[in-house]
Write a protein that holds these residues in place. Structure first.
Motif, short mmCIF file in Angstrom:
data_model
loop_
_atom_site.label_atom_id
_atom_site.label_comp_id
_atom_site.label_asym_id
_atom_site.label_seq_id
_atom_site.Cartn_x
_atom_site.Cartn_y
_atom_site.Cartn_z
N PRO A 139 40.49 39.18 45.22
CA PRO A 139 39.97 37.82 45.38
C PRO A 139 40.17 37.05 44.07
CG PRO A 139 38.19 39.39 45.08
CD PRO A 139 39.45 40.18 45.15
N GLN A 140 40.18 35.74 44.18
CA GLN A 140 40.40 34.92 42.98
C GLN A 140 39.08 34.31 42.52
OE1 GLN A 140 43.69 34.54 41.48
NE2 GLN A 140 43.78 36.35 42.75
N GLY A 141 38.91 34.22 41.22
CA GLY A 141 37.75 33.52 40.66
C GLY A 141 36.48 34.33 40.68
N GLY A 142 35.49 33.83 39.97
CA GLY A 142 34.20 34.50 39.90
C GLY A 142 34.25 35.75 39.02
N VAL A 143 33.09 36.35 38.87
CA VAL A 143 33.03 37.59 38.10
C VAL A 143 33.35 38.74 39.04
CG1 VAL A 143 31.53 39.12 36.76
CG2 VAL A 143 31.29 36.65 36.55
N ARG A 144 34.43 39.45 38.76
CA ARG A 144 34.86 40.55 39.63
C ARG A 144 34.70 41.85 38.87
NH1 ARG A 144 40.55 38.80 40.51
NH2 ARG A 144 40.14 37.72 38.57
N ILE A 145 33.92 42.72 39.45
CA ILE A 145 33.55 43.95 38.75
C ILE A 145 34.21 45.16 39.41
CG2 ILE A 145 31.62 45.50 38.19
CD1 ILE A 145 31.43 42.91 36.62
N ALA A 146 34.86 46.00 38.61
CA ALA A 146 35.33 47.31 39.08
C ALA A 146 34.35 48.33 38.51
CB ALA A 146 36.74 47.58 38.57
N TYR A 147 33.69 49.07 39.39
CA TYR A 147 32.58 49.93 38.98
C TYR A 147 33.04 51.40 38.89
CZ TYR A 147 28.02 52.32 39.48
OH TYR A 147 26.93 53.14 39.34
N PHE A 148 32.92 51.98 37.68
CA PHE A 148 33.16 53.42 37.51
C PHE A 148 31.81 54.10 37.59
CE2 PHE A 148 33.71 57.41 35.39
CZ PHE A 148 34.94 57.84 35.86
N HIS A 198 31.26 39.85 42.28
CA HIS A 198 31.99 40.53 43.35
C HIS A 198 32.17 41.98 42.91
CE1 HIS A 198 35.09 41.46 46.32
NE2 HIS A 198 35.76 42.00 45.32
N MET A 199 31.72 42.93 43.74
CA MET A 199 31.75 44.34 43.35
C MET A 199 32.81 45.12 44.10
SD MET A 199 29.55 45.20 41.12
CE MET A 199 29.12 46.93 41.19
N GLU A 200 33.51 45.97 43.36
CA GLU A 200 34.44 46.92 43.99
C GLU A 200 34.31 48.28 43.34
OE1 GLU A 200 38.50 45.60 44.17
OE2 GLU A 200 37.89 43.67 45.03
N VAL A 201 34.63 49.30 44.12
CA VAL A 201 34.63 50.67 43.58
C VAL A 201 36.06 51.20 43.71
CG1 VAL A 201 33.67 52.99 43.84
CG2 VAL A 201 32.23 50.99 44.26
N GLY A 211 42.35 41.24 36.18
CA GLY A 211 41.25 40.34 35.82
C GLY A 211 39.87 40.90 36.14
N TYR A 212 39.79 42.17 36.52
CA TYR A 212 38.48 42.77 36.79
C TYR A 212 37.81 43.19 35.49
CZ TYR A 212 39.28 42.92 41.79
OH TYR A 212 39.48 42.56 43.09
N HIS A 213 36.49 43.20 35.51
CA HIS A 213 35.72 43.68 34.37
C HIS A 213 35.21 45.07 34.76
CE1 HIS A 213 34.70 39.15 33.59
NE2 HIS A 213 36.00 39.39 33.68
N VAL A 214 35.57 46.06 33.96
CA VAL A 214 35.23 47.44 34.33
C VAL A 214 33.89 47.83 33.71
CG1 VAL A 214 36.00 49.83 34.27
CG2 VAL A 214 37.69 48.00 34.40
N GLY A 249 47.27 33.75 35.80
CA GLY A 249 46.97 33.50 37.20
C GLY A 249 45.54 33.81 37.62
N VAL A 250 44.61 33.86 36.69
CA VAL A 250 43.22 34.10 37.09
C VAL A 250 42.44 32.80 36.91
CG1 VAL A 250 41.13 35.45 36.67
CG2 VAL A 250 43.38 36.48 36.32
N PRO A 251 42.24 32.05 38.02
CA PRO A 251 41.54 30.79 37.87
C PRO A 251 40.07 31.00 37.50
CG PRO A 251 41.96 31.26 40.18
CD PRO A 251 42.56 32.38 39.40
N SER A 252 39.59 30.13 36.66
CA SER A 252 38.19 30.25 36.25
C SER A 252 37.37 29.13 36.88
CB SER A 252 38.09 30.15 34.73
OG SER A 252 38.84 31.15 34.12
N HIS A 253 36.57 29.45 37.89
CA HIS A 253 35.65 28.48 38.44
C HIS A 253 34.37 29.21 38.83
CE1 HIS A 253 38.06 29.90 41.88
NE2 HIS A 253 36.92 29.85 42.53
N GLU A 254 33.45 28.53 39.43
CA GLU A 254 32.13 29.05 39.82
C GLU A 254 31.21 29.27 38.60
OE1 GLU A 254 32.34 32.40 42.48
OE2 GLU A 254 33.96 31.50 43.61
N VAL A 255 31.60 30.12 37.68
CA VAL A 255 30.81 30.28 36.46
C VAL A 255 31.77 30.16 35.29
CG1 VAL A 255 28.99 31.76 37.39
CG2 VAL A 255 31.11 32.77 36.57
N THR A 256 31.21 30.01 34.10
CA THR A 256 32.08 29.89 32.93
C THR A 256 32.59 31.26 32.54
OG1 THR A 256 30.50 28.23 32.28
CG2 THR A 256 32.18 28.81 30.66
N ILE A 257 33.84 31.49 32.83
CA ILE A 257 34.39 32.81 32.52
C ILE A 257 35.34 32.69 31.34
CG2 ILE A 257 35.74 34.73 33.42
CD1 ILE A 257 35.01 33.82 36.19
#
Ligand code: SF4
Ligand code: SF4
Length: 472
Positions: free
Chosen positions: A172-181, A207-210, A247-250, A291-299
């Protein structure tokens, strides 16, 4: 007698890692008293040294061989040489002798849990039958007073599939995207902790993903099983760095997995390369911003990169214990991996997350475990939990306290007493506070506290999940 710390690399690398460790630390002597209470290796090493001085001869390798078993890789000692030499010594021994069944069982929760998960009720029921327990104790050399933890009825990964946390299709594009270990202990023994991580991040709007993942590799490294460790670390580095490049934050909720992936792999890479940060800037971080658009929150552009922590140069007293792993990838992973507590604080400070809490009650203590302290990001969970109205939370434990569990080493017959000895000072401090419950981020500490003190123990994220007012 011990050589000078200024010995040349050529002279030292020919020696066994335990001899290098012995020579370096007895020549330096700083940890003779510093690590007295919190480590089993240093007091024994200095005892051997004093004996050797009295007898006017250097200790043989045979005399030094038990030193490695006294190290839990807690990370409290100041120099990376020590841990690198311990890891190498353990690996050399395992390569020579193979793994005993107990080490195999305790270092590989992932494999045993996946097998047991097919029939968790049968596996749990069988392990509580006295005759079966006795047999297991004998085969695996477990201490009879320690009860192996029970497998969860539904592991976290199965739940995550049902929740749609495994991505199919483009990111997905935008927002805080989390990859969870997640880490094996939370995934298979305490999935409520991992579910609480998902709940709190979702409540914060992320947005959470594993992503697919393996055991972090720390338990197998502690037992010297380097082949299995390298295979798993490689798989995790590839998956997690790929997520970073998208662009995920791990984030990671297990302090031991975090310490292993952020500190231990990094400090060894630094022993090999000298840690030239500029060499790392190419690649992941740059790809991530494209290519990672920044909207919704200040990223901030690209995945967050932690400020560079302590680095180490090549040492004459140790080698990189992970020669088969790319130093550059290890350093990148170290810079892009965040602890869950640390990241939640970031969500508050930089992204404007304002959680609201239901009132709670209780007189509890918070213990920041060794592997969390060693990552050097303060105590974000403690700070967050302080906001919950009505909860009385006091910090316990000094900067050198350790619960003594050493991952799962406390279950071993041969390590049980040592494990309690290591944790004695901390247990005394907790008992003095007479708390109703203990809060700690480390699930191995949780098992040790449950055994030694019999008190309820919670991960901070569980407490937060309970107290959080759902977003309306
Ligand atoms: S760990 Fe470092 S500071 Fe401590 S004795 Fe060894 S060389 Fe000295
Ligand atoms: S890592 Fe921990 S257990 Fe190992 S030598 Fe250092 S202080 Fe001791």
């Amino acid at each position: 007698m011990p050589s000078s710390r200024q010995s040349t690399a050529a002279a030292t690398t020919a020696r066994h890692p335990l001899q290098r460790l012995f020579d370096g630390c007895t020549d330096c002597d700083i940890c003779r008293f510093l690590m007295d209470e919190s480590c089993l290796l240093f007091p024994e090493m200095y005892r051997l040294y004093d004996e050797a001085v009295a007898q006017k001869r250097s200790p043989s390798l045979e005399v030094l061989k038990d030193l490695a078993d006294r190290c839990t890789l807690c990370g409290l000692c100041p120099c990376p040489d020590v841990r690198s030499n311990v890891i190498l010594a353990k690996a050399m021994r395992t390569q020579r002798q193979g793994l005993d069944p107990g080490a195999r069982l305790l270092s590989d929760l992932q494999t045993f849990a996946r097998l047991g998960q097919k029939v968790p009720r049968v596996a749990n029921a069988l392990s509580s039958v006295p005759a079966v327990r006795h047999l297991l104790e004998k085969i695996f050399q477990l201490h009879p007073q320690r009860q192996l933890p029970r497998l969860a009825k539904e592991d976290f990964f199965s739940w995550a599939v049902k929740e749609g946390l495994q991505r199919k299709g483009p990111p997905p594009q935008g927002g805080v995207r989390i990859a969870y270990f997640v880490g094996c202990t939370a995934a298979y023994l305490f999935p409520q902790v991992a579910r609480a991580v998902v709940q709190v991040f979702r409540a914060a709007g992320a947005h959470m993903e594993v992503p697919p993942q393996q055991c972090c590799g720390m338990p197998t490294v502690v037992e010297g099983d380097m082949a299995r460790s390298v295979e798993r670390i490689t798989a995790n580095m590839n998956t997690l760095l790929h997520a970073v490049s998208e662009g995920y934050h791990v984030v990671c909720s297990c302090p031991t997995c975090g310490y292993f992936m952020r500190n231990l792999l990094k400090e060894n890479a630094c022993l090999a390369t000298g840690c030239l940060e500029t060499a790392l800037e190419a690649g992941v971080a740059k790809r991530a911003t494209a290519g990672v658009p920044s909207h919704e929150v200040t990223i901030p552009s690209g995945p967050p990169k932690r400020p560079s922590a302590q680095t180490y140069g090549p040492s004459a007293l140790a080698d990189d214990a992970f020669l088969n792993l790319s130093p550059s990838k290890r350093l990148q992973l170290s810079q892009h991996l965040w602890d869950v507590g640390e990241y939640l604080d970031r969500l508050r400070q930089q992204y404007g997350w304002r959680p609201r809490w239901h009132p709670s009650k209780g007189r509890w203590v918070y213990y920041a475990p060794c592997h969390q302290r060693e990552q050097g990001f303060g105590t974000p969970y403690f700070d967050l939990l302080q906001e919950i109205p009505g909860l009385q939370l006091k910090r316990v434990g000094s900067s050198t306290d350790c619960c003594g569990m050493g991952g799962s080493l406390g279950y071993k017959k041969a390590f049980h007493e040592k494990s309690l000895q290591l944790g004695a000072s901390l247990m005394e401090k907790i008992t003095k506070e007479d708390p109703q419950a203990i809060v700690t981020d480390c699930l191995s500490c949780r098992l040790q506290f449950q055994y030694a003190l019999g008190l309820p123990v919670y991960h901070p994220i569980e407490v937060m999940g309970q107290a959080l007012v759902p977003a309306s």
